[in-house]
Scaffold this active site. Structure first.
Site, PDB file in Angstrom:
ATOM      1  CB  SER A  29     -38.536  30.024   9.075  1.00 27.10           C
ATOM      2  OG  SER A  29     -38.160  30.741   8.174  1.00 27.10           O
ATOM      3  NE  ARG A  33     -35.100  26.412  10.167  1.00 26.06           N
ATOM      4  CZ  ARG A  33     -35.170  27.285   8.880  1.00 26.06           C
ATOM      5  NH1 ARG A  33     -36.491  27.426   8.256  1.00 26.06           N
ATOM      6  NH2 ARG A  33     -33.958  27.779   8.545  1.00 26.06           N
ATOM      7  CD  GLN A 175     -33.724  29.301   2.004  1.00 27.45           C
ATOM      8  OE1 GLN A 175     -33.107  29.238   0.856  1.00 27.45           O
ATOM      9  NE2 GLN A 175     -34.865  29.477   2.028  1.00 27.45           N
ATOM     10  CG  ASP A 321     -37.991  36.630   3.798  1.00 27.87           C
ATOM     11  OD1 ASP A 321     -37.015  36.393   2.959  1.00 27.87           O
ATOM     12  OD2 ASP A 321     -37.978  35.275   4.658  1.00 27.87           O
ATOM     13  CE  LYS A 348     -33.876  35.985  -0.067  1.00 22.26           C
ATOM     14  NZ  LYS A 348     -33.546  34.904   0.906  1.00 22.26           N
TER      15      LYS A 348
HETATM   16  C1  S3P Z   1     -35.341  31.185   5.283  1.00 21.51           C
HETATM   17  C2  S3P Z   1     -34.127  31.681   4.890  1.00 21.51           C
HETATM   18  C3  S3P Z   1     -33.933  33.046   4.390  1.00 21.51           C
HETATM   19  C4  S3P Z   1     -35.281  33.603   3.968  1.00 21.51           C
HETATM   20  C5  S3P Z   1     -36.371  32.511   3.481  1.00 21.51           C
HETATM   21  C6  S3P Z   1     -36.569  31.580   4.828  1.00 21.51           C
HETATM   22  C7  S3P Z   1     -35.400  29.993   6.258  1.00 21.51           C
HETATM   23  O1  S3P Z   1     -33.494  32.597   2.987  1.00 21.51           O
HETATM   24  O2  S3P Z   1     -35.422  34.433   2.784  1.00 21.51           O
HETATM   25  O3  S3P Z   1     -37.623  33.060   3.146  1.00 21.51           O
HETATM   26  O4  S3P Z   1     -36.300  29.350   6.715  1.00 21.51           O
HETATM   27  O5  S3P Z   1     -34.223  29.429   6.464  1.00 21.51           O
HETATM   28  P1  S3P Z   1     -31.777  32.646   2.914  1.00 21.51           P
HETATM   29  O6  S3P Z   1     -31.389  31.581   3.951  1.00 21.51           O
HETATM   30  O7  S3P Z   1     -31.462  32.230   1.515  1.00 21.51           O
HETATM   31  O8  S3P Z   1     -31.358  33.839   3.224  1.00 21.51           O
END
Ligand code: S3P
Length: 439
Positions: A29, A33, A175, A321, A348
């Site tokens: 993540s 970013r 997200q 996750d 997912k």
């Molecule tokens: C993530 C947010 C999560 C997660 C994904 C990474 C992110 O998803 O499951 O692996 O980096 O913002 P969601 O925002 O759909 O919950």
């Protein structure tokens, strides 16, 4: 290890002792970013500890296709030469996000306010995933976005002059929050996002590190449009979601303990620790003082006897996750475990509730698939068998770890996507004490 050279199947021998010290790769993540904000910023962004996994490499290539100059002095060291948001150029070819849902959703927010059009595509799994959750709030801001029945390809007609909104997210999704905030940077006025439950806050933390003023009030986060970003140094911690596989491995088989170094322990990510500790897990954190934007710690894990639990619903987004590997731990805990309020797991990389229920049944674990979760009865161990990962990296790695408590070998099919989040998993798993081969 890339998707091209990793073999499609793991064969894992039963049992094994776990121990030693490991450093898992950088946080996915945060790596996504750091690249994106570096591409929007003016000046150089130096990223160390970058995750050289396929998902983040998709983001890197997409930024290059948008005209951002990026150097990679080493696999885990990336230098982004940001020239400001005005320097981004449209790409005549579709932007391929590979397997990366985070890349597609965050780029939707980043690209919506640009003056050029974009088409976003991905692999077979990503082309099935829901994108309206991001497209809908962006349209409220004035964006022109089309999906195919809610799914990719996503066509964005660049629309400078979006308007900030006050958006209450119907799903707890980092997200969606991040996409709306990124669009808000290019919009007029203030953009505010309210979350139904806390979700990972890496975007907010990193925007501040790039000099953006971000306000948090209770469950809302907001920013004023038009703020410029300034390039900075980003040290990416090891990924808690990758460490999670070895945390559970340690609980199963680390008689002398296992140490995981320099792991990101942002509290919006570590719901798994609370869940496992309430089951009786011996996990000790050794925090690093004086960290940057993200807290880190060494994590020490010792073999533990676990008891089943009913997972509190408010922990679900903080461990979203980690459920594949959590279910492996729960299947070895005494008594019943229930997870509810986790319907997000169905959208997912694959339907993770169905994939885990199927695999646990193969390994002899009594379980019931629920609309929004899973019930199971734990026991002393697993049989062996053939597991279909459904092309999902976290399903593949979870069942690899399960072999530590199996009586027969476990063979996991369709494991190429392990390289999307965890390059080098095979070597690290061997170093920790598992016996496995790629065939
Ligand atoms: C993530 C947010 C999560 C997660 C994904 C990474 C992110 O998803 O499951 O692996 O980096 O913002 P969601 O925002 O759909 O919950």
């Amino acid at each position: 290890m890339t998707a091209a050279d990793i073999k499609p199947r793991f064969r894992v021998s039963p049992g094994g002792r776990i121990g030693g010290e490991l450093t898992v790769p950088g946080d996915k993540s945060i790596s996504h970013r750091a690249l994106m904000l570096g591409g929007l910023a003016t000046g150089q962004t130096e990223i160390t500890g970058f995750l050289a996994g396929e998902d983040c490499l998709s983001t890197l290539r997409v930024l290059q296709a948008l005209g951002v100059r990026i150097e990679r002095p080493a696999p885990e060291h990336v230098r982004v030469h940001g020239a400001g948001v005005a320097a981004l150029r449209g790409s005549s070819a579709p932007l391929d996000m590979g397997n990366a849902g985070t890349a597609m959703r965050l780029f939707m927010g980043l690209l919506a306010p640009q003056p050029f059009d974009s088409v976003l595509i991905g692999d077979e799994s990503l082309m099935r995933r829901p994108m309206e959750r991001v497209a809908a709030p962006l349209r409220q801001m004035g964006a022109r976005i089309e999906t195919r029945e809610g799914r990719p390809p996503v066509h964005i007609r660049g629309t400078p002059g979006l308007q900030g909104i006050d958006f209450r997210m119907p799903v707890a999704s980092a997200q969606v929050k991040s996409a709306v905030l990124l669009a808000g940077l290019g919009a007029r006025g203030r953009t505010r996002v309210s979350e139904p439950a806390p979700t990972r806050d890496h975007t907010e933390r990193m925007l501040r590190a790039f000099g953006v003023q971000v306000q948090r009030e209770g469950a809302s986060v907001s920013l004023e449009g038009g703020q410029g970003l300034t390039g900075t140094a980003v040290r990416v911690p090891a990924d808690f979601s990758s460490a999670a596989f070895f945390i559970v491995a340690g609980l199963i088989g680390a008689e002398q303990g296992l140490l995981l170094r320099n792991v990101g322990v942002n509290p919006t990510r570590t719901g798994l620790l609370e869940m496992l500790r309430s089951m009786g897990a011996d996990i000790r954190l050794h925090p690093h003082p004086g960290d940057g934007a993200e807290p880190t710690a060494d994590i020490e894990v010792h073999q533990s006897a676990l008891r089943g639990i009913h997972v509190p619903r408010d922990l679900v987004p903080l461990a979203i996750d980690e459920f594949p590997i959590f279910f492996v731990a729960a299947a070895l805990a005494q008594g019943e475990t229930t997870v509810r309020g986790a319907e997000e797991l169905r959208v997912k990389e694959t339907d993770r509730l169905a994939a885990m229920a199927e695999g646990l049944s193969v390994l002899g674990v009594e379980n019931h698939l629920l609309d929004d979760g899973l019930w199971l009865r734990g026991g002393p161990g697993f049989t062996g068998g053939q597991i279909n990962s459904h092309g999902d990296h976290r399903i593949a790695m979870a069942f690899t770890i399960a072999a530590l408590a199996a009586r027969e070998p476990i063979e996991i099919h369709d494991v190429a996507n392990v390289a999307t989040s965890f390059p080098g998993f095979l070597a690290l798993a061997r170093a920790a004490g598992l016996t496995l081969e790629a065939t």
